[in-house]
Design a protein around this motif. Structure first.
Motif, short mmCIF file in Angstrom:
data_model
loop_
_atom_site.label_atom_id
_atom_site.label_comp_id
_atom_site.label_asym_id
_atom_site.label_seq_id
_atom_site.Cartn_x
_atom_site.Cartn_y
_atom_site.Cartn_z
N SER A 11 3.29 7.52 14.38
CA SER A 11 2.81 6.15 14.15
C SER A 11 3.63 5.16 14.95
O SER A 11 3.10 4.26 15.62
N ALA A 12 4.94 5.32 14.89
CA ALA A 12 5.83 4.40 15.60
C ALA A 12 5.55 4.45 17.10
O ALA A 12 5.57 3.42 17.78
N LYS A 13 5.28 5.64 17.60
CA LYS A 13 5.04 5.80 19.03
C LYS A 13 3.73 5.12 19.44
O LYS A 13 3.64 4.49 20.49
N ILE A 14 2.73 5.22 18.59
CA ILE A 14 1.46 4.55 18.88
C ILE A 14 1.65 3.03 18.91
O ILE A 14 1.13 2.34 19.78
N PRO A 69 0.84 -1.20 0.00
CA PRO A 69 0.00 0.00 0.00
C PRO A 69 0.87 1.24 0.00
O PRO A 69 2.05 1.19 0.37
N GLU A 70 0.28 2.36 -0.41
CA GLU A 70 1.07 3.59 -0.49
C GLU A 70 1.50 4.08 0.88
O GLU A 70 2.53 4.71 1.04
N GLY A 71 0.66 3.82 1.86
CA GLY A 71 1.02 4.23 3.22
C GLY A 71 0.07 3.62 4.22
O GLY A 71 -0.92 2.98 3.84
N ALA A 72 0.36 3.82 5.51
CA ALA A 72 -0.52 3.31 6.57
C ALA A 72 -0.36 4.21 7.77
O ALA A 72 0.72 4.77 7.98
N ARG A 73 -1.44 4.40 8.52
CA ARG A 73 -1.35 5.25 9.71
C ARG A 73 -2.33 4.75 10.77
O ARG A 73 -3.46 4.41 10.45
N PRO A 74 -1.92 4.73 12.02
CA PRO A 74 -2.80 4.28 13.08
C PRO A 74 -3.42 5.44 13.87
O PRO A 74 -2.93 6.57 13.81
N VAL A 75 -4.51 5.12 14.55
CA VAL A 75 -5.00 6.02 15.60
C VAL A 75 -5.04 5.24 16.90
O VAL A 75 -5.16 4.02 16.90
N LEU A 76 -4.95 5.97 17.98
CA LEU A 76 -5.05 5.36 19.30
C LEU A 76 -6.31 5.93 19.96
O LEU A 76 -6.52 7.14 19.93
N ILE A 77 -7.15 5.04 20.47
CA ILE A 77 -8.39 5.50 21.10
C ILE A 77 -8.49 4.85 22.49
O ILE A 77 -8.39 3.63 22.61
N GLY A 78 -8.64 5.69 23.52
CA GLY A 78 -8.76 5.16 24.89
C GLY A 78 -10.20 5.23 25.37
O GLY A 78 -10.91 6.18 25.06
N PHE A 79 -10.63 4.21 26.13
CA PHE A 79 -11.99 4.19 26.67
C PHE A 79 -11.96 3.85 28.15
O PHE A 79 -11.02 3.22 28.63
N ASP A 80 -13.04 4.25 28.85
CA ASP A 80 -13.03 3.86 30.26
C ASP A 80 -13.84 2.59 30.52
O ASP A 80 -14.13 2.25 31.67
N SER A 81 -14.22 1.88 29.47
CA SER A 81 -14.77 0.53 29.71
C SER A 81 -14.51 -0.38 28.52
O SER A 81 -14.44 0.08 27.36
N ASN A 82 -14.36 -1.68 28.82
CA ASN A 82 -14.13 -2.67 27.77
C ASN A 82 -15.33 -2.78 26.85
O ASN A 82 -15.20 -2.99 25.65
N GLU A 83 -16.53 -2.67 27.46
CA GLU A 83 -17.76 -2.79 26.68
C GLU A 83 -17.80 -1.73 25.58
O GLU A 83 -18.12 -2.01 24.44
N VAL A 84 -17.49 -0.49 25.98
CA VAL A 84 -17.56 0.61 25.03
C VAL A 84 -16.50 0.43 23.92
O VAL A 84 -16.78 0.64 22.74
N ALA A 85 -15.32 -0.02 24.32
CA ALA A 85 -14.28 -0.26 23.30
C ALA A 85 -14.76 -1.32 22.32
O ALA A 85 -14.59 -1.18 21.10
#
Lengths: 377, 477
Positions: free
Chosen positions: B325-328, B227-243
């Motif tokens: 990206s590397a840090k995530i 692929p030409e590129g790739a990028r991640p996002v990091l998402i935090g939640f306060d419950s497993n259910e919601v994640a």
């Protein structure tokens, strides 16, 4: 016989006095015409589980494909391997079932992409073996290496190792947009090169077919903005092969790929052979064996549908199977008058060592030799 | 772990067997010195060890065939071995077995970009397959975390996966053909550069058969354009259910990320202490990666952002650069190492339907209290493949056994909710005796019939996959 439950199916197989002709919707009369009592799966039907958020669907083998596709469409999803409707090519009647699709491993144009074949979407099966034993394998989750993968073995076995009663499939989101790129006026050699260039690019081509009368068609799908971007880039990449025409109307693209999927172009012909081979062998095989009365290529050239008259059919099949024996791949007689299907070997003969393994598996899964006996010979 | 009693007849004939092997292999390819065979006494499941009778390192398919012919004639069990990174004991020897290592079969035989495949000898490592084609813009998709070391032979045996299989599938979806040697020395070629099987899908059942059907010496693998590129996002939640609900919504929205990784609080804390990736201290964390050109990535991430914000995340961090990206990814990639720093741990590998995630995490938490052993969860959320890490103290008598019992309970829970015992590590010896929890006698019989066809004398890797009681009569015959 038309059992209504898996238990009745097992009972029917256990109690069978002779060969059984296993039938989903009866729309895919492929292979040697087999003798025996009709065993219809139409009574074992219904979607038992569908979780759009998990991309999984479980259905009884006799469930009409149409019912499954409607349920998926309601959630904006689809069977990504886009199974062919054989009624168009074969002129058959009936209601295609999901069990029949899996038993014949029916895979459409997206096979050429990362999506893969029907067997790649198959997460698990339940089936009844030739002794009437109910067996389950795989499951309903996407990653599963627990024990041997008999599900794959069942996909494409045409019921000869067991009668499917239930299948679990991975489904995918239906793309928001799709665009077809067409380059007219190419010969098979140029067409294969153009498709290789497209499939080797990062633009995620999900269909690459060649129709000698209309040219090369390539499909990109996904989010609208992304499709526009990739179609533009691809058109630039392929400019050297000729004028690239873009069709951005989703309905028009869908109709075209349905025609390709169903091999509509060859429907008027009496005999049609399907050849699976290395894509770059397409021009070679057309040169060596001839182009038949007409043909259509899909999968970037790796899937050839080739037509002949009743008179020329046997020789064409023989030549194609010999080519594949030498160069790799396999040729299957998909459409032919019944008399021809009785006398010819529809499936590619296997080398002795593989034939021995195949025979061994059949003998163990169907010791009495009653499940569609001889269909794949 | 119970293993079959070694065949005394084979042990007594060691000298003869080694002499026969020396006749068909170069001097340096047969190892029988007890100090040298030690190197093969275990794989990645180091709790179990047993030196083999001998080890052989053939260089060609013909040499593999010659070895198997001898072992077949002499009734010697053979344990095929890739790089020995199996976490399930797939390459654990028995005292009466010959280890057949493919480490010297390392060549690239053919690279074909027009038809998008590479043909390699199977001792080649996973990462070096991509290495052979990446300069030309291609890659081999399955990416198990051991990819630097693990061999294609082992990937095929275990049907290895990786973090990116949500989009690209696992080994079986990327394997086009094999050259394989059967136990009696017969060489078979299955599949090739074409895209589907003619006849029965033998390739489909060979992949994932844990080296019990034959020794694969060459493989034709599908390669894909990068692929030409790739990028991640990091998402935090306060419950497993919601994640969990967020994962489901992303998938339902029609976005197909290449990876969706999940970590729970114990795992976040441990990795944060170790790797200092700057993760938020929250209950559940997702890393979602998408691919494409920059503009395509932006479109997808905007959609993911919109969905995530509906679930009220405690943090939404979008990567804007390669460094970010590397840090995530840093914390996720060091999760196992971080755990190893603070404790001994056992890594599980069950799969569950994604919808059962909150329930399963809650039950694991309860069981953790009952057993008195901590668990950290890290897994591939898109496909439900869980890797609970149970922490224990190897020096404390009884702790390993307690940990194994806890692990077995978690895997049984995975089966109970509609999942399976192993998503990508394989059964090996580790989960062998749990197979009854997932399969009926008839289910196991059907699988063993396949082995009966390929290896009628049950000499290839015989004590793996199937519960010993289920396979006893076949192994004895």
């Amino acid at each position: 016989m038309q059992p209504r439950t898996e238990a009745e199916l097992a009972e029917a197989v256990r109690g069978a006095a002779g060969p059984l002709r296993i039938c989903g919707g009866g729309t895919r009369g492929i292979g040697r015409v087999v003798p025996g009592e009709l065993l219809s799966l139409a009574g074992i039907s219904g979607i038992s589980l569908y979780e759009p958020g998990a991309l999984t669907l479980v259905a009884a083998a006799g469930t009409p494909l149409e019912e499954i596709e409607a349920a998926l469409a309601a959630e904006g999803q689809m069977l990504a391997f886009e199974p062919m409707d054989h009624r168009v090519l074969l002129g058959s009647f009936g209601v295609p079932t999901i069990g029949g699709v899996v038993a014949a491993n029916v895979s459409g144009p997206r096979r050429v992409s990362a999506v893969g074949a029907c067997r790649d979407a198959l997460l698990g099966v339940r089936f009844v073996d030739g002794s009437g034993q109910v067996i389950k394998n795989g499951g309903r989750v996407m990653k599963n290496v627990t024990g041997y993968d008999l599900s794959k073995l069942m996909a494409g076995a045409y019921g000869t190792l067991g009668v499917l009663s239930e299948v679990a499939l991975k489904v995918l989101p239906r793309p928001e947009a799709e665009t077809v790129l067409t380059i007219a006026g190419l010969d098979a050699g140029q067409a294969v090169k153009a498709m290789a260039a497209a499939l080797g690019s990062p633009y995620e081509v999900t269909g690459a077919a060649y129709d000698p009368a209309r040219g090369v068609h390539m499909r990109v799908e996904g989010l609208r903005a992304s499709v526009q971007y990739r179609a533009r880039e691809l058109a630039a990449l392929l400019a050297g092969f000729g004028t690239v025409a873009l069709e951005e109307d989703r309905g028009a693209s869908a109709a075209l790929w349905q025609q390709i999927r169903d091999v509509e172009r060859l429907a008027p012909h009496q005999v049609v052979v399907r050849v699976s081979m290395k894509p770059s062998d397409l021009p070679v095989i057309l040169q060596d064996v001839g182009a038949g009365d007409d043909y259509l290529a899909d999968w970037g050239g790796g899937l050839l549908w080739i037509a002949a008259s009743e008179t020329d059919g046997p020789a064409l099949l023989e030549n194609l199977q010999q080519f594949c024996a030498r160069s790799g791949g396999h040729a299957t007689l998909v459409k032919a008058p019944e008399a021809m299907r009785r006398s010819l070997r529809s499936f590619q003969p296997e080398p002795a060592a593989l034939a021995a393994l195949t025979a061994g598996l059949r003998a163990r899964f169907d010791p009495r030799g009653i499940l569609n006996p001889g269909l794949m010979e | 772990m119970e293993m079959p009693v070694p065949n005394p007849g084979v042990l007594a004939r060691k000298a003869r067997i080694v002499a026969l092997l020396r006749k068909v292999l170069p001097e340096d390819a047969v190892i029988d010195d007890p100090t040298a065979t030690r190197a093969y006494e275990c794989d990645g499941l180091t709790a179990y060890r047993c030196p083999p009778l001998a080890a052989v390192l053939p260089r060609t398919t013909e040499e593999v065939a010659a070895v198997l012919k001898i072992c077949h004639a002499e009734g010697v069990p053979v344990v095929p071995r890739g790089s020995g990174t199996s976490l399930a004991g797939g390459a654990l020897p028995t005292a009466d077995s010959v280890i057949l290592g493919v480490a010297r079969l390392r060549d690239v035989l053919e690279t074909d970009y027009d038809n998008r495949f590479i043909r390699v000898q199977t001792g080649r490592t996973n990462l070096s397959v991509t290495g052979a084609v990446e300069a030309d813009g291609f890659f081999y998709a399955p990416d198990p975390s051991s990819q630097l070391a693990c061999a294609i032979a082992g990937n095929i045996a275990m049907n290895s996966g990786g973090a990116h299989c949500l989009k690209y599938g696992v080994t079986t979806n990327n394997l086009l053909g094999v050259t394989m040697v059967l136990m009696d020395g017969t060489v078979v070629k299955i599949g090739g550069a074409h895209m589907d099987a003619g006849g029965l899908d033998l390739l489909g059942v060979i992949c994932g058969s844990e080296g019990q059907l034959g020794v694969v010496t060459e493989a034709t693998l599908r390669i894909l354009p990068m692929p030409e590129g790739a990028r991640p996002v990091l998402i935090g939640f306060d419950s497993n259910e919601v994640a969990g609900a967020c994962v489901s919504d992303i998938i339902k929205a029609g976005i197909l990320p290449v990876a969706i990784e999940f970590m729970d609080r114990p795992c976040i804390r441990a990795t944060e202490a170790f790797a200092k990736a700057g993760y938020p201290d929250c209950e559940a964390l997702l890393i979602v990666e998408v691919e494409g050109a920059d503009a395509e990535i932006d479109t997808q991430l905007a959609l993911i952002r919109e969905i995530a914000l509906r679930h009220d995340p405690v943090e939404f961090r979008e990567s804007k650069s390669a460094e970010e990206s590397a840090k995530i990814w840093l914390g996720r990639k060091s999760a196992f190492g971080a755990m190893g720093q603070i404790n001994d741990y056992m890594c599980l590998d069950g799969t569950i339907p994604v919808s059962e995630l909150p329930y399963v995490l809650r039950r694991i938490g309860e069981m953790s209290k009952d057993y008195g052993l901590d668990v950290a969860n890290v897994f591939h959320a898109g496909d439900g493949n869980m890797h609970p890490l149970i922490l224990f103290d190897a020096n404390k008598p009884g702790d390993l056994e307690l940990c194994e019992a806890f692990g077995a309970d978690i895997l049984k829970l995975c089966v109970e909710v509609g999942g399976c015992l192993t998503g990508e590590h394989g059964v090996g010896i580790e989960k062998r005796d749990l197979m009854h929890a997932q399969f009926s006698t008839a289910d196991l019989e059907a699988q063993m019939r396949v082995k009966d066809v390929f290896d009628p004398s049950w000499l290839l890797n015989p004590a793996k996959v199937f519960p010993l009681d289920a396979s006893a009569t076949r192994r004895a015959a």
